[in-house]
Design a protein around this motif. Sequence first.
Motif, mmCIF file in Angstrom:
data_model
loop_
_atom_site.group_PDB
_atom_site.id
_atom_site.type_symbol
_atom_site.label_atom_id
_atom_site.label_comp_id
_atom_site.label_asym_id
_atom_site.label_seq_id
_atom_site.Cartn_x
_atom_site.Cartn_y
_atom_site.Cartn_z
ATOM 1 N N ASP A 101 0.855 -1.182 0.000
ATOM 2 C CA ASP A 101 0.000 0.000 0.000
ATOM 3 C C ASP A 101 0.899 1.243 0.000
ATOM 4 O OD1 ASP A 101 0.642 0.858 2.645
ATOM 5 O OD2 ASP A 101 -0.805 -0.552 3.476
ATOM 6 N N GLY A 102 0.354 2.366 -0.421
ATOM 7 C CA GLY A 102 1.164 3.564 -0.653
ATOM 8 C C GLY A 102 1.984 3.981 0.552
ATOM 9 N N LEU A 103 1.336 3.968 1.734
ATOM 10 C CA LEU A 103 2.016 4.450 2.940
ATOM 11 C C LEU A 103 3.204 3.577 3.310
ATOM 12 C CD1 LEU A 103 -0.761 5.574 5.433
ATOM 13 C CD2 LEU A 103 0.986 6.983 4.298
ATOM 14 N N SER A 104 2.997 2.250 3.268
ATOM 15 C CA SER A 104 4.124 1.413 3.694
ATOM 16 C C SER A 104 5.215 1.377 2.637
ATOM 17 C CB SER A 104 3.706 0.019 4.156
ATOM 18 O OG SER A 104 2.722 -0.545 3.386
ATOM 19 N N GLY A 105 4.849 1.577 1.364
ATOM 20 C CA GLY A 105 5.887 1.688 0.319
ATOM 21 C C GLY A 105 6.810 2.856 0.619
ATOM 22 N N THR A 106 6.202 3.990 0.950
ATOM 23 C CA THR A 106 7.005 5.181 1.271
ATOM 24 C C THR A 106 7.831 4.952 2.530
ATOM 25 O OG1 THR A 106 5.141 6.437 0.415
ATOM 26 C CG2 THR A 106 6.834 7.685 1.601
ATOM 27 N N ALA A 107 7.201 4.341 3.543
ATOM 28 C CA ALA A 107 7.918 4.100 4.806
ATOM 29 C C ALA A 107 9.118 3.185 4.579
ATOM 30 C CB ALA A 107 6.971 3.481 5.827
ATOM 31 N N LEU A 108 8.932 2.192 3.721
ATOM 32 C CA LEU A 108 10.036 1.260 3.451
ATOM 33 C C LEU A 108 11.193 1.985 2.760
ATOM 34 C CD1 LEU A 108 11.041 -1.695 3.518
ATOM 35 C CD2 LEU A 108 10.026 -1.995 1.255
ATOM 36 N N CYS A 109 10.861 2.794 1.745
ATOM 37 C CA CYS A 109 11.902 3.548 1.029
ATOM 38 C C CYS A 109 12.643 4.472 1.996
ATOM 39 C CB CYS A 109 11.309 4.365 -0.110
ATOM 40 S SG CYS A 109 10.626 3.323 -1.406
ATOM 41 N N ASN A 110 11.894 5.158 2.851
ATOM 42 C CA ASN A 110 12.524 6.081 3.807
ATOM 43 C C ASN A 110 13.424 5.347 4.789
ATOM 44 O OD1 ASN A 110 11.283 8.230 2.637
ATOM 45 N ND2 ASN A 110 9.613 8.339 4.142
ATOM 46 N N ALA A 111 12.982 4.144 5.167
ATOM 47 C CA ALA A 111 13.772 3.398 6.158
ATOM 48 C C ALA A 111 15.058 2.861 5.535
ATOM 49 C CB ALA A 111 12.942 2.247 6.718
ATOM 50 N N LEU A 112 14.952 2.373 4.296
ATOM 51 C CA LEU A 112 16.133 1.771 3.672
ATOM 52 C C LEU A 112 17.059 2.821 3.070
ATOM 53 C CD1 LEU A 112 14.532 -1.356 1.955
ATOM 54 C CD2 LEU A 112 15.858 -1.270 4.069
ATOM 55 N N GLU A 113 16.489 3.914 2.599
ATOM 56 C CA GLU A 113 17.305 4.963 1.984
ATOM 57 C C GLU A 113 17.027 6.295 2.661
ATOM 58 O OE1 GLU A 113 16.010 4.405 -2.165
ATOM 59 O OE2 GLU A 113 18.027 3.622 -2.498
ATOM 60 N N PRO A 114 17.434 6.408 3.929
ATOM 61 C CA PRO A 114 17.138 7.654 4.654
ATOM 62 C C PRO A 114 17.995 8.792 4.108
ATOM 63 C CG PRO A 114 18.548 6.246 5.979
ATOM 64 C CD PRO A 114 18.236 5.484 4.736
ATOM 65 N N ASP A 115 17.576 10.013 4.366
ATOM 66 C CA ASP A 115 18.364 11.166 3.914
ATOM 67 C C ASP A 115 19.751 11.132 4.529
ATOM 68 O OD1 ASP A 115 16.272 11.962 2.440
ATOM 69 O OD2 ASP A 115 15.443 13.319 3.968
ATOM 70 N N SER A 116 19.817 10.813 5.838
ATOM 71 C CA SER A 116 21.134 10.692 6.466
ATOM 72 C C SER A 116 21.249 9.319 7.123
ATOM 73 C CB SER A 116 21.318 11.792 7.513
ATOM 74 O OG SER A 116 20.186 11.825 8.346
ATOM 75 N N PRO A 117 22.024 8.413 6.493
ATOM 76 C CA PRO A 117 22.120 7.044 7.007
ATOM 77 C C PRO A 117 22.697 7.019 8.423
ATOM 78 C CG PRO A 117 23.110 7.220 4.828
ATOM 79 C CD PRO A 117 22.817 8.616 5.294
ATOM 80 N N SER A 118 22.113 6.190 9.274
ATOM 81 C CA SER A 118 22.630 6.022 10.635
ATOM 82 C C SER A 118 22.526 4.532 10.941
ATOM 83 C CB SER A 118 21.772 6.799 11.611
ATOM 84 O OG SER A 118 20.479 6.254 11.589
ATOM 85 N N ASP A 119 22.981 4.108 12.114
ATOM 86 C CA ASP A 119 22.806 2.672 12.401
ATOM 87 C C ASP A 119 21.539 2.443 13.203
ATOM 88 O OD1 ASP A 119 25.310 3.878 12.892
ATOM 89 O OD2 ASP A 119 25.294 2.993 14.880
ATOM 90 N N ASP A 120 20.602 3.360 13.027
ATOM 91 C CA ASP A 120 19.358 3.200 13.763
ATOM 92 C C ASP A 120 18.643 1.923 13.356
ATOM 93 O OD1 ASP A 120 19.856 5.507 14.964
ATOM 94 O OD2 ASP A 120 18.415 6.715 13.818
#
Length: 371
Positions: free
Chosen positions: A63-82
């Motif tokens: 679904d649209g929301l989780s697609g976006t959430a997945l992209c944000n989680a895997l390719e965050p603006d600033s990668p961290s080890d979160d």
Amino acid sequence: MTTRTPDIDTSDLSSSDALEAARVCVWVWDADTRTLSIRASGASVLPEIEGDWQLKDLTKILDGLSGTALCNALEPDSPSDDEISVELGFAKGGTLRLLGARGSPKTARGLVFATGNSAVPAIEIDLEPVYQPIIRLRDGSIAGFEALARWRDPEGNLQPVSELSHLGNPLAGARLALNMLEGASTALARWHEKYESLNLFVQVNLTGADLFRGDVLERVSSIVQSELFPSNALRVELTEQMAFRDFDAGVAAAVALQASGVALVLDDFGSGYSSLAWLASIPAIGIKLDPQLTQLPVSPRTDSVLSGIARLARSLGMTITAEGIEDFDRVQFLRGIGCDYVQGFAYARPMSFDAATKFLGSQKQLEELKT
Ligand code: C2E
Ligand code: CA
Ligand code: CA
């Protein structure tokens, strides 16, 4: 009289057996190729999502929301080890949870599992956790406890779980894990309420099979989120047995467990099952030196091995607990090499929750006398 059949398996399942039993897959993200690989190492358990996915293809079936959430989680603006924790809702219905963490800016890994479908049967076992104090070497105070499982036999006597290890039911094993997590977190919450200044931790033992269960991971998350005690107070002891057959899956499971909010401690370090690859790959906060090591006869060779391991652990910022301390002969040496904690019959045996609470009370009184 009804006899309750103890039906617990504390022997370890291989990773792949556990994956099959638990409807869990391992995921690995490669930022260079933008590929999310999702695999079960045994039979196909979550066939709808297995395979090597380009992110854009996977988001098409979400679904649209989780697609976006997945992209944000895997390719965050600033990668961290979160930690990475994403609820994946599928366009055609159904949800999965993806849990894990980044190992480097380019990779991340963890587990993906079906949520909210706990298949753990309500097996009747008279399980009673007991608690063995873990003592701070610096000043002899109680730092925390290891929770150990006991069951009450038909005669009413408490027995260790090792007596049951020939029985092979992974679901009953998960029941044990859930009961122990429940017991340990209730104890921890009560001790924190009563003795907040002691800042205690409790360590629970989980097997590889437990780690590959979505319901165990979910339970850990919800216990941690309840905030009944500080976030680092509940810890999990792991042995390398869990990664015995499938090292990568074992690492992914440990990473996912850590992302669910508990600190990890490597148990039985220095026994047959522990290896340096495990030490290098698992984001644990401490090691426990196995009695096999701490009870070796004193010799320059033994001393070199122990101090070498302690140096290595310290260089990784990990704490060191020496287990199986039955007398005080080696304590001075252990302190000298930088051991933080000791655990063993010389200090205290495993005890009931009530006895442990009394033990804490006497420690608190001692502290108050000192100040
Ligand atoms: P472990 O995790 O290495 O637990 C430490 C064991 O050493 C405990 O035995 C404890 O009672 C014993 N011990 C503590 N101090 C001393 C000492 O000074 N000398 C000696 N000789 N022994 C000492 P226990 O409770 O019988 O547990 C045995 C094993 O059973 C545990 O080894 C762990 O692998 C397993 N186990 C216990 N509770 C659980 C549980 O809740 N879940 C799982 N999955 N496994 C558990
Ligand atoms: Ca242990
Ligand atoms: Ca141990």
